[in-house]
Design an enzyme around this catalytic site. Structure first.
Site, PDB file in Angstrom:
ATOM      1  N   HIS A   9       0.830  -1.200   0.000  1.00  0.00           N
ATOM      2  CA  HIS A   9       0.000   0.000   0.000  1.00  0.00           C
ATOM      3  C   HIS A   9       0.871   1.260   0.000  1.00  0.00           C
ATOM      4  O   HIS A   9       0.353   2.363  -0.016  1.00  0.00           O
ATOM      5  CB  HIS A   9      -0.928   0.014   1.228  1.00  0.00           C
ATOM      6  CG  HIS A   9      -1.988  -1.036   1.168  1.00  0.00           C
ATOM      7  ND1 HIS A   9      -2.073  -2.057   2.078  1.00  0.00           N
ATOM      8  CD2 HIS A   9      -3.003  -1.233   0.291  1.00  0.00           C
ATOM      9  CE1 HIS A   9      -3.104  -2.841   1.779  1.00  0.00           C
ATOM     10  NE2 HIS A   9      -3.683  -2.353   0.688  1.00  0.00           N
ATOM     11  N   GLN A  11       2.781   3.911  -1.560  1.00  0.00           N
ATOM     12  CA  GLN A  11       2.908   4.548  -2.874  1.00  0.00           C
ATOM     13  C   GLN A  11       4.363   4.907  -3.190  1.00  0.00           C
ATOM     14  O   GLN A  11       4.796   4.840  -4.338  1.00  0.00           O
ATOM     15  CB  GLN A  11       2.051   5.826  -2.934  1.00  0.00           C
ATOM     16  CG  GLN A  11       0.559   5.577  -2.821  1.00  0.00           C
ATOM     17  CD  GLN A  11      -0.048   5.012  -4.097  1.00  0.00           C
ATOM     18  OE1 GLN A  11       0.550   4.992  -5.153  1.00  0.00           O
ATOM     19  NE2 GLN A  11      -1.277   4.524  -3.987  1.00  0.00           N
ATOM     20  N   ASP A  68       9.724  -9.637   0.184  1.00  0.00           N
ATOM     21  CA  ASP A  68       9.852  -9.846   1.614  1.00  0.00           C
ATOM     22  C   ASP A  68      11.344  -9.789   1.898  1.00  0.00           C
ATOM     23  O   ASP A  68      12.146 -10.371   1.147  1.00  0.00           O
ATOM     24  CB  ASP A  68       9.257 -11.188   2.042  1.00  0.00           C
ATOM     25  CG  ASP A  68       8.952 -11.213   3.543  1.00  0.00           C
ATOM     26  OD1 ASP A  68       8.358 -10.232   4.037  1.00  0.00           O
ATOM     27  OD2 ASP A  68       9.308 -12.195   4.208  1.00  0.00           O
ATOM     28  N   SER A  69      11.714  -9.061   2.926  1.00  0.00           N
ATOM     29  CA  SER A  69      13.136  -8.875   3.171  1.00  0.00           C
ATOM     30  C   SER A  69      13.416  -8.763   4.654  1.00  0.00           C
ATOM     31  O   SER A  69      12.509  -8.565   5.463  1.00  0.00           O
ATOM     32  CB  SER A  69      13.636  -7.624   2.443  1.00  0.00           C
ATOM     33  OG  SER A  69      12.931  -6.475   2.877  1.00  0.00           O
ATOM     34  N   HIS A 151      17.054   3.193   6.585  1.00  0.00           N
ATOM     35  CA  HIS A 151      16.023   2.932   7.587  1.00  0.00           C
ATOM     36  C   HIS A 151      16.229   1.541   8.153  1.00  0.00           C
ATOM     37  O   HIS A 151      17.138   0.816   7.740  1.00  0.00           O
ATOM     38  CB  HIS A 151      14.631   3.053   6.961  1.00  0.00           C
ATOM     39  CG  HIS A 151      14.463   2.217   5.728  1.00  0.00           C
ATOM     40  ND1 HIS A 151      14.110   0.890   5.780  1.00  0.00           N
ATOM     41  CD2 HIS A 151      14.644   2.505   4.415  1.00  0.00           C
ATOM     42  CE1 HIS A 151      14.067   0.391   4.548  1.00  0.00           C
ATOM     43  NE2 HIS A 151      14.380   1.354   3.701  1.00  0.00           N
ATOM     44  N   GLY A 152      15.395   1.156   9.086  1.00  0.00           N
ATOM     45  CA  GLY A 152      15.476  -0.191   9.649  1.00  0.00           C
ATOM     46  C   GLY A 152      16.823  -0.467  10.301  1.00  0.00           C
ATOM     47  O   GLY A 152      17.282   0.286  11.159  1.00  0.00           O
ATOM     48  N   TYR A 153      17.473  -1.529   9.847  1.00  0.00           N
ATOM     49  CA  TYR A 153      18.747  -1.949  10.417  1.00  0.00           C
ATOM     50  C   TYR A 153      19.952  -1.316   9.710  1.00  0.00           C
ATOM     51  O   TYR A 153      21.095  -1.621  10.061  1.00  0.00           O
ATOM     52  CB  TYR A 153      18.858  -3.481  10.357  1.00  0.00           C
ATOM     53  CG  TYR A 153      17.830  -4.200  11.193  1.00  0.00           C
ATOM     54  CD1 TYR A 153      18.066  -4.475  12.541  1.00  0.00           C
ATOM     55  CD2 TYR A 153      16.618  -4.603  10.648  1.00  0.00           C
ATOM     56  CE1 TYR A 153      17.121  -5.139  13.311  1.00  0.00           C
ATOM     57  CE2 TYR A 153      15.663  -5.265  11.411  1.00  0.00           C
ATOM     58  CZ  TYR A 153      15.920  -5.531  12.747  1.00  0.00           C
ATOM     59  OH  TYR A 153      14.984  -6.177  13.524  1.00  0.00           O
ATOM     60  N   ASP A 154      19.722  -0.442   8.742  1.00  0.00           N
ATOM     61  CA  ASP A 154      20.823   0.180   7.995  1.00  0.00           C
ATOM     62  C   ASP A 154      21.893   0.805   8.895  1.00  0.00           C
ATOM     63  O   ASP A 154      23.087   0.688   8.598  1.00  0.00           O
ATOM     64  CB  ASP A 154      20.294   1.237   7.019  1.00  0.00           C
ATOM     65  CG  ASP A 154      19.585   0.636   5.814  1.00  0.00           C
ATOM     66  OD1 ASP A 154      19.615  -0.598   5.645  1.00  0.00           O
ATOM     67  OD2 ASP A 154      18.984   1.411   5.045  1.00  0.00           O
ATOM     68  N   LYS A 174      24.073   3.107  -1.989  1.00  0.00           N
ATOM     69  CA  LYS A 174      23.348   2.013  -1.336  1.00  0.00           C
ATOM     70  C   LYS A 174      22.384   1.349  -2.319  1.00  0.00           C
ATOM     71  O   LYS A 174      22.328   0.124  -2.430  1.00  0.00           O
ATOM     72  CB  LYS A 174      22.573   2.533  -0.126  1.00  0.00           C
ATOM     73  CG  LYS A 174      21.764   1.443   0.557  1.00  0.00           C
ATOM     74  CD  LYS A 174      20.701   1.989   1.472  1.00  0.00           C
ATOM     75  CE  LYS A 174      19.727   0.873   1.810  1.00  0.00           C
ATOM     76  NZ  LYS A 174      18.511   1.328   2.458  1.00  0.00           N
TER      77      LYS A 174
END
Length: 197
Positions: A9, A11, A68-69, A151-154, A174
Protein backbone atom coordinates in the site's frame (compact mmCIF):
# COMPACT_ATOMS: atom_id res chain seq x y z
CA UNK A 1 2.14 -1.34 -21.79
CA UNK A 2 2.35 -4.00 -19.09
CA UNK A 3 0.65 -3.25 -15.76
CA UNK A 4 1.99 -5.05 -12.71
CA UNK A 5 0.61 -4.51 -9.23
CA UNK A 6 3.15 -4.23 -6.43
CA UNK A 7 1.79 -5.93 -3.32
CA UNK A 8 2.17 -2.92 -1.05
CA UNK A 9 0.00 0.00 0.00
CA UNK A 10 3.13 2.17 0.09
CA UNK A 11 2.91 4.55 -2.87
CA UNK A 12 6.53 5.64 -2.34
CA UNK A 13 7.73 2.06 -2.70
CA UNK A 14 5.67 1.59 -5.87
CA UNK A 15 7.22 4.75 -7.31
CA UNK A 16 10.71 3.51 -6.37
CA UNK A 17 10.10 0.16 -8.10
CA UNK A 18 8.69 2.00 -11.14
CA UNK A 19 11.78 4.19 -11.37
CA UNK A 20 14.22 1.27 -11.13
CA UNK A 21 12.37 -1.33 -13.21
CA UNK A 22 10.94 1.12 -15.76
CA UNK A 23 14.46 1.81 -17.02
CA UNK A 24 14.98 -1.89 -17.73
CA UNK A 25 11.50 -2.85 -18.94
CA UNK A 26 10.06 -0.32 -21.43
CA UNK A 27 6.29 0.00 -21.17
CA UNK A 28 6.15 -1.34 -17.61
CA UNK A 29 3.68 0.35 -15.25
CA UNK A 30 3.92 -0.50 -11.55
CA UNK A 31 0.78 0.26 -9.53
CA UNK A 32 0.31 0.02 -5.75
CA UNK A 33 -2.04 -2.61 -4.33
CA UNK A 34 -5.36 -1.38 -2.92
CA UNK A 35 -6.76 -4.61 -1.52
CA UNK A 36 -6.83 -6.37 1.84
CA UNK A 37 -3.57 -7.38 3.51
CA UNK A 38 -3.09 -11.15 3.51
CA UNK A 39 -1.86 -12.98 6.60
CA UNK A 40 1.88 -13.53 6.17
CA UNK A 41 2.20 -16.88 7.89
CA UNK A 42 4.98 -18.36 5.77
CA UNK A 43 8.16 -19.67 7.33
CA UNK A 44 10.52 -18.18 4.74
CA UNK A 45 10.99 -14.96 2.78
CA UNK A 46 9.91 -16.85 -0.35
CA UNK A 47 6.66 -18.13 1.17
CA UNK A 48 5.68 -14.68 2.46
CA UNK A 49 6.47 -12.98 -0.85
CA UNK A 50 4.36 -15.55 -2.69
CA UNK A 51 1.45 -15.12 -0.23
CA UNK A 52 1.42 -11.37 -0.90
CA UNK A 53 1.80 -11.69 -4.67
CA UNK A 54 -0.94 -14.33 -4.99
CA UNK A 55 -3.35 -12.25 -2.90
CA UNK A 56 -2.70 -9.22 -5.11
CA UNK A 57 -3.31 -11.25 -8.30
CA UNK A 58 -6.55 -12.64 -6.88
CA UNK A 59 -7.79 -9.18 -5.90
CA UNK A 60 -6.75 -7.20 -9.00
CA UNK A 61 -6.60 -9.69 -11.86
CA UNK A 62 -3.17 -8.26 -12.75
CA UNK A 63 0.26 -9.88 -12.56
CA UNK A 64 1.71 -9.06 -9.14
CA UNK A 65 5.13 -8.46 -7.69
CA UNK A 66 5.82 -8.77 -3.95
CA UNK A 67 8.89 -8.61 -1.81
CA UNK A 68 9.85 -9.85 1.61
CA UNK A 69 13.14 -8.87 3.17
CA UNK A 70 15.09 -8.78 6.40
CA UNK A 71 18.42 -9.07 8.11
CA UNK A 72 19.95 -12.44 8.96
CA UNK A 73 22.70 -12.77 11.58
CA UNK A 74 24.86 -15.88 11.23
CA UNK A 75 25.62 -16.42 14.94
CA UNK A 76 21.88 -16.25 15.61
CA UNK A 77 21.06 -18.97 13.08
CA UNK A 78 19.75 -16.47 10.53
CA UNK A 79 17.51 -14.52 12.92
CA UNK A 80 15.77 -12.07 12.93
CA UNK A 81 15.12 -13.19 9.32
CA UNK A 82 11.42 -13.10 8.43
CA UNK A 83 10.72 -11.51 11.83
CA UNK A 84 12.99 -8.49 11.19
CA UNK A 85 10.15 -5.95 11.08
CA UNK A 86 8.68 -7.12 14.39
CA UNK A 87 11.76 -8.44 16.21
CA UNK A 88 10.99 -6.35 19.32
CA UNK A 89 7.34 -7.38 19.24
CA UNK A 90 5.58 -4.52 17.51
CA UNK A 91 5.53 -4.17 13.74
CA UNK A 92 7.29 -1.08 12.50
CA UNK A 93 9.20 -0.03 15.64
CA UNK A 94 12.55 0.16 13.86
CA UNK A 95 14.45 1.71 16.79
CA UNK A 96 13.29 -1.01 19.21
CA UNK A 97 14.11 -3.77 16.71
CA UNK A 98 17.60 -2.38 16.14
CA UNK A 99 18.32 -1.92 19.85
CA UNK A 100 17.15 -5.43 20.73
CA UNK A 101 19.45 -6.93 18.08
CA UNK A 102 22.41 -4.89 19.38
CA UNK A 103 21.65 -6.03 22.95
CA UNK A 104 21.50 -9.67 21.84
CA UNK A 105 24.91 -9.33 20.16
CA UNK A 106 26.60 -7.32 22.92
CA UNK A 107 28.97 -10.12 23.98
CA UNK A 108 29.69 -11.39 20.45
CA UNK A 109 33.24 -10.62 19.19
CA UNK A 110 33.64 -8.54 16.04
CA UNK A 111 34.91 -11.56 14.08
CA UNK A 112 31.62 -13.40 14.72
CA UNK A 113 29.17 -10.61 13.81
CA UNK A 114 28.70 -11.55 10.15
CA UNK A 115 25.25 -10.96 8.71
CA UNK A 116 23.45 -10.33 5.45
CA UNK A 117 20.38 -8.56 4.21
CA UNK A 118 18.07 -10.72 2.09
CA UNK A 119 15.44 -9.50 -0.35
CA UNK A 120 13.15 -12.01 -2.02
CA UNK A 121 10.93 -10.95 -4.93
CA UNK A 122 8.03 -13.03 -6.21
CA UNK A 123 6.32 -12.33 -9.53
CA UNK A 124 3.05 -14.19 -10.03
CA UNK A 125 1.27 -14.06 -13.40
CA UNK A 126 -2.49 -14.12 -13.88
CA UNK A 127 -2.28 -17.85 -14.63
CA UNK A 128 -0.56 -18.42 -11.30
CA UNK A 129 2.93 -19.02 -12.65
CA UNK A 130 5.50 -17.84 -10.06
CA UNK A 131 9.04 -16.56 -10.52
CA UNK A 132 11.06 -16.08 -7.34
CA UNK A 133 14.47 -14.40 -7.10
CA UNK A 134 16.66 -13.41 -4.21
CA UNK A 135 19.23 -10.70 -3.55
CA UNK A 136 21.84 -11.10 -0.79
CA UNK A 137 23.95 -8.22 0.60
CA UNK A 138 26.70 -9.60 2.88
CA UNK A 139 28.25 -7.67 5.73
CA UNK A 140 28.47 -7.52 9.51
CA UNK A 141 26.79 -5.88 12.49
CA UNK A 142 28.38 -2.75 13.98
CA UNK A 143 28.51 -2.16 17.74
CA UNK A 144 26.45 1.06 17.62
CA UNK A 145 24.20 2.84 15.12
CA UNK A 146 25.91 5.23 12.70
CA UNK A 147 24.52 7.36 9.88
CA UNK A 148 21.29 9.11 9.00
CA UNK A 149 20.49 7.64 5.58
CA UNK A 150 18.40 4.52 5.11
CA UNK A 151 16.02 2.93 7.59
CA UNK A 152 15.48 -0.19 9.65
CA UNK A 153 18.75 -1.95 10.42
CA UNK A 154 20.82 0.18 7.99
CA UNK A 155 22.56 2.13 10.82
CA UNK A 156 24.13 -1.05 12.24
CA UNK A 157 24.84 -2.96 9.00
CA UNK A 158 28.36 -2.63 7.57
CA UNK A 159 28.37 -4.02 4.00
CA UNK A 160 31.35 -6.12 2.94
CA UNK A 161 33.97 -3.91 1.29
CA UNK A 162 32.99 -0.85 3.33
CA UNK A 163 34.02 0.58 6.69
CA UNK A 164 30.79 2.58 6.99
CA UNK A 165 27.25 1.44 7.69
CA UNK A 166 24.53 1.26 5.05
CA UNK A 167 23.05 4.39 6.69
CA UNK A 168 26.33 6.25 6.09
CA UNK A 169 26.43 5.39 2.39
CA UNK A 170 25.09 7.91 -0.09
CA UNK A 171 21.58 6.75 -1.10
CA UNK A 172 22.66 6.27 -4.73
CA UNK A 173 25.56 4.04 -3.65
CA UNK A 174 23.35 2.01 -1.34
CA UNK A 175 20.64 1.63 -3.98
CA UNK A 176 23.20 0.39 -6.51
CA UNK A 177 24.44 -2.53 -4.41
CA UNK A 178 21.76 -3.34 -1.83
CA UNK A 179 19.95 -6.65 -1.49
CA UNK A 180 16.86 -5.08 -3.06
CA UNK A 181 18.87 -3.78 -6.02
CA UNK A 182 20.27 -7.26 -6.58
CA UNK A 183 16.81 -8.86 -6.42
CA UNK A 184 15.31 -6.23 -8.74
CA UNK A 185 18.07 -6.84 -11.27
CA UNK A 186 17.37 -10.59 -11.11
CA UNK A 187 13.60 -10.17 -11.72
CA UNK A 188 14.04 -8.07 -14.88
CA UNK A 189 14.12 -11.01 -17.34
CA UNK A 190 10.79 -12.33 -16.00
CA UNK A 191 9.21 -8.88 -16.36
CA UNK A 192 10.58 -8.53 -19.88
CA UNK A 193 9.11 -11.93 -20.77
CA UNK A 194 5.75 -10.77 -19.39
CA UNK A 195 5.85 -7.83 -21.77
CA UNK A 196 6.59 -10.08 -24.73
CA UNK A 197 3.80 -12.58 -24.05
Amino acid sequence: MVRVVLATHNQHKAAEFQQILGREVPGLEIVAYDGPEPVEDGVSFEENALIKARAAVAHTGLPALADDSGICVDVMGGAPGIFSARWAGSHGDAAANLQLLLDQLADIPDADRSAHFTATLALVTTDGEPTVVQGIWPGSIARAPRGRNGHGYDPIFVPDGHDVTAAELEPAAKNAESHRARALSAIVPALQALGES
